[in-house]
Design an enzyme around this catalytic site. Structure first.
Site, PDB file in Angstrom:
ATOM      1  N   ASP A   1      45.895 -10.318  72.909  1.00  0.00           N
ATOM      2  CA  ASP A   1      46.678 -11.503  72.610  1.00  0.00           C
ATOM      3  C   ASP A   1      47.532 -11.207  71.382  1.00  0.00           C
ATOM      4  OD1 ASP A   1      47.660 -14.080  72.752  1.00  0.00           O
ATOM      5  OD2 ASP A   1      45.699 -15.016  72.969  1.00  0.00           O
TER       6      ASP A   1
ATOM      7  N   GLU B   1      47.904 -24.350  70.571  1.00  0.00           N
ATOM      8  CA  GLU B   1      46.858 -23.755  69.745  1.00  0.00           C
ATOM      9  C   GLU B   1      47.162 -23.904  68.262  1.00  0.00           C
ATOM     10  OE1 GLU B   1      46.999 -19.368  70.252  1.00  0.00           O
ATOM     11  OE2 GLU B   1      48.707 -19.848  71.531  1.00  0.00           O
TER      12      GLU B   1
END
Length: 811
Positions: A316, A511
């Site tokens: 990620d 997020e």
């Protein structure tokens, strides 16, 4: 409201052992997975021949992925990378971030053209181009936006999930990218987590049921799905336990036993692997203190070994840099642990060079390099990337097609959950209907985060040419039945309506910014409740349509409503709501409510961890709850005591509506005068600040924040202000201590034209580059200047949209 049957005992565990608990997995304890057939002897032979021609530089290049905001096609001539991505707010080449398909196609072709050039010493290898297509191809203007996963979980319809996967893949392939970073297989266990809406359910069994269906939809059946027939690479994410972190902290630590890791958080991965998923994304989070990006026992021994995953493992966004001993530009540990491709959006050049050096000196064995490259090439061959044909590449008819919009509208209908109905639904289409609330005619709000921008902010209805707002759908249905519909965002009316439909809820987030400390909706600012009470006081039957990415404590709002519908984040097809809540002329239903809760609804604002099967399970509305037309929909008056002091929930809004937002406050040196003034949009919606004829400092401060994650994610501090008297001397902008030696020369922001409102964005990285410690920021705004200077501040907050963001230019 009774709970449905309990989950198996093996899936009930919600233990939270200490971080000292072992973080090394035992592969024999994990489930074996049926072979998905990703290894084809003919393809492996072609890979052998290709790898024999590749240089070490080209092999290492395959293992690095760069973001298109920091790399050009020409860079690929010197750095033979194997993959690119477009982050949530990264624009296509030479065009705005919010662009239709054509600039995205042009971007894909520009990079691919260089990668496939026939030049001396170069082995042409097609690129993987990844994008966060998480609820449709949500980066493309005009694309179909499906409900977020939290809503899809309420449908209990795997066939629908498969069809959405097919449509998402087609719209992605038609716009240029060939890799969709989804599905998310997290099992959110704490509703404070800002990514909870990306999970289908708190129930691992439901996540497992959906996992294979979505993978087969995106990728097609194993051996049959290729880019040529409109399928793209899927990526099961985030491995592992991103939904199980302590206190629901994004990128936090899952302090759970290995048994819970297997039974709860791994539930979706075996069916995804069996369905042929060809990539898995590692999680930012940790397991009992060990970062997933560096956990060999999970990435290699369990995922690739015990569960037989033969595809590629991708990282990620700079996740490798969070491993102890690593930096964003140097991390052999992540490759040794089993990562095959590092997502190095802005660190790709340094990471390429350091990884090449580690390969040359043997720190990363050649066998590990070759294994990673083989897995990456296997995916490229199986996806059909070595076949130059791209029949979907110019399919404008696919983007936002009528069939896809109809599918999304069906998904909206099936996802709605009716929590209360005191006889007011369905609404007669012959009635006089008032549609109110901030979400009534706001497509961005109904679509949520990961929509055109990373956090879903900065969007207007004009950015959604193929979409319909909730108001648009209701007015269409009412007018078709002979009634009248009036839009009034603030809830005012001239002619008293027969019924009011109020659309309200959470504003978009993703997020980090989505993490909360209380489940109370609008703590301290009960604007929606005040509107509902006005209608009740006037004797107007009131229906609440609640937009949210998770269940929240809304007891007062439910009490003030005659009907309450959990609509989640429905996406582009607001008409799906009208299909269910607006009946025919006589008030008979046109469509039935079928959605049921896939997340338990809290009784108090402090029921963060509320999952069926727990020993102390006591929800307001249990998992599986959902009323139908014909049911007794009365809900007794609910307690309006939240059961939790809101505490510090606000990390990103520091000043708005003429005052500091809790828990932030002004602190000024003596002599700085303050008085309330009108903002551009509201009476007394700003504060005017006037400096004395000497140096003085303004601070907006509160509890200390760690903003290092936000800086890594390119967030900015955004000011909306009016310059009333320009500065004649230096103006220093800082955070924390406010030491001018570690501040930004911001005089350019406070000179020039006076009397007009302006908005500027200062990236957090500017502060970091100036030497400011962003890990301990107790004052997000420190402004030091000498008079004369006067300006009026109306808004101060962190934002994720990078458009227009820049460091102040020193004068």
């Amino acid at each position: 409201m009774a709970c449905i049957a309990s989950m198996p005992a093996s899936a009930q565990q919600t233990d939270a052992p200490s971080p000292a608990q072992a973080s090394v997995a035992h592969p024999y304890a994990w489930p074996g997975v049926a072979n998905a057939g990703l290894i084809d002897p003919e393809i492996e032979t072609r890979i052998d021949a290709l790898m024999a021609r590749m240089s070490l530089e080209e092999k290492v290049g395959q293992m690095i992925q760069a973001d298109i905001s920091t790399i050009t096609p020409e860079d690929l001539r010197d750095y033979p990378l194997g993959s690119i991505l477009a982050g949530g707010s990264s624009p296509p080449l030479g065009a705005p971030d919010r662009s239709p398909a054509a600039p995205w196609r042009a971007t894909a072709r520009a990079f691919e053209s260089v990668a496939m050039e026939a030049r001396r010493g170069h082995v042409p290898i097609p690129l993987l181009f990844g994008i966060d297509a998480v609820h449709g191809n949500n980066n493309i203007v005009g694309a179909t936006l499906f409900p977020h996963n939290v809503g899809l979980g309420a449908t209990r319809d795997p066939e629908l999930i498969h069809a959405i996967g097919v449509a998402t893949a087609a719209e992605t392939a038609a716009s240029g990218p060939n890799w969709a970073f989804g599905p998310t297989l997290a099992v959110p266990r704490d509703l404070r987590w800002g990514r909870a809406y990306e999970g289908y359910s708190e129930d691992p069994a439901l996540v497992a049921e959906y996992a294979g269906a979505m993978v087969r939809g995106i990728q097609g059946e194993t051996g049959k799905g290729t880019i040529q027939n409109g399928h793209v690479l899927a990526s099961a994410k985030h491995f592992l336990a991103d939904g199980g972190t302590q206190d629901g902290v994004d990128q936090g630590d899952a302090q759970v036993s290995e048994a819970t890791l297997i039974a709860v958080h791994n539930a979706g991965y075996p069916p995804a692997i069996e369905a042929g998923v060809m990539s898995v994304m590692a999680s930012f989070s940790s397991w009992n203190g060990a970062k997933m990006h560096g956990n060999k026992s999970l990435l290699t021994d369990v995922l690739k070994g015990r569960m037989g995953f033969d595809g590629l493992v991708v990282g990620d966004w700079n996740g490798h840099g969070q491993i102890p001993g690593c930096t964003n530009t140097d991390c052999p540990q992540t490759f040794l642990a089993g990562l095959d491709m590092a997502m190095a959006p802005d660190s790709w050049k340094g990471l390429y060079e350091s990884t090449l050096a580690h390969a040359r000196d043997g720190t990363i064995p050649m066998a590990r390099i070759d294994d990673a490259v083989r897995r990456i090439l296997r995916v490229k061959f199986r996806l059909g990337l070595f076949d130059a044909a791209r029949p979907y590449a110019d399919r404008d008819d696919v983007i936002g097609s009528a069939d896809h919009r109809a599918l999304a509208r069906r998904a909206v209908r099936e996802s709605l959950v009716l929590l209360k109905n005191d006889g007011v639904l369905p609404v007669k289409s012959s009635a006089h209907v008032l549609v109110a609330g901030p979400g009534a005619d706001d497509i961005a709000m109904q679509s949520g985060g990961w929509t055109l921008s990373w956090q879903g902010d900065g969007n207007s209805n004009a950015d959604f040419p193929n979409a319909q707002s909730i108001w648009g759908g209701i007015s269409e249905a009412v007018e078709a039945g002979g009634g009248t519909a009036t839009l009034s965002a603030d809830g005012s009316w001239t002619d008293k309506p027969d019924v009011a439909i109020v659309v309200f809820g959470e504003t978009p987030y993703a997020e980090m910014r989505g993490d909360v400390a209380t489940l109370e909706f609008q703590p301290g600012d009960k604007a929606a409740l005040a509107m509902l009470k006005r209608f009740r006081a006037a004797g107007i039957p009131t229906i609440s349509v609640f937009l949210s990415g998770r269940p929240l404590w809304v007891n007062p709002e439910i009490n003030a409503s005659d009907a309450f519908v959990a609509a989640w984040l429905p996406g582009s097809e607001g008409g799906g709501i009208a299909d269910v809540i607006i009946g025919d002329e006589a008030g008979a239903p046109r469509n039935q409510f079928t959605g049921t809760l896939s997340f338990s609804w809290p009784r108090t604002a402090g029921q963060f961890v509320l999952n069926r099967g727990m020993a102390d399970y006591d929800p307001l509305f249990a998992f599986g709850y959902g009323l139908r037309y014909g049911d007794d929909g009365d809900v007794p008056t609910l307690s309006e005591e939240p059961g939790l002091v809101s505490g510090m929930r606000n990390r990103d809004v520091f000043f708005e509506k003429g005052k500091t937002a809790e828990p932030w406050s002004f602190a000024t040196d003596s002599g700085i005068a303050r008085n309330a003034v009108d903002s551009a949009t509201a009476q007394e919606g700003a504060v005017q600040l006037r400096w004395p004829d000497r140096e003085a400092t303004l601070r907006i401060g509160g509890p200390a924040l760690d903003l290092t994650r936000e800086a890594n994610a390119d967030l900015s501090l955004q000011f909306t202000y009016r310059l009333d008297r320009a500065a004649a001397g230096p103006v220093w902008l800082s955070m924390g201590s406010g030491d001018p030696a570690q501040g930004l020369n911001a005089a350019s922001l406070f000179t020039g034209t006076t009397g007009s409102w302006r908005t500027v964005k200062v990236p957090l990285r500017c502060y970091a580059d100036a030497g400011i410690d962003l890990s301990d920021v107790a004052a997000p705004l420190v402004l030091r200047a000498s008079g004369p200077l006067s300006f009026s501040l109306s808004d101060l907050r962190l934002v994720a949209d990078p458009q227009g963001a820049a460091c102040p230019q020193a004068q």
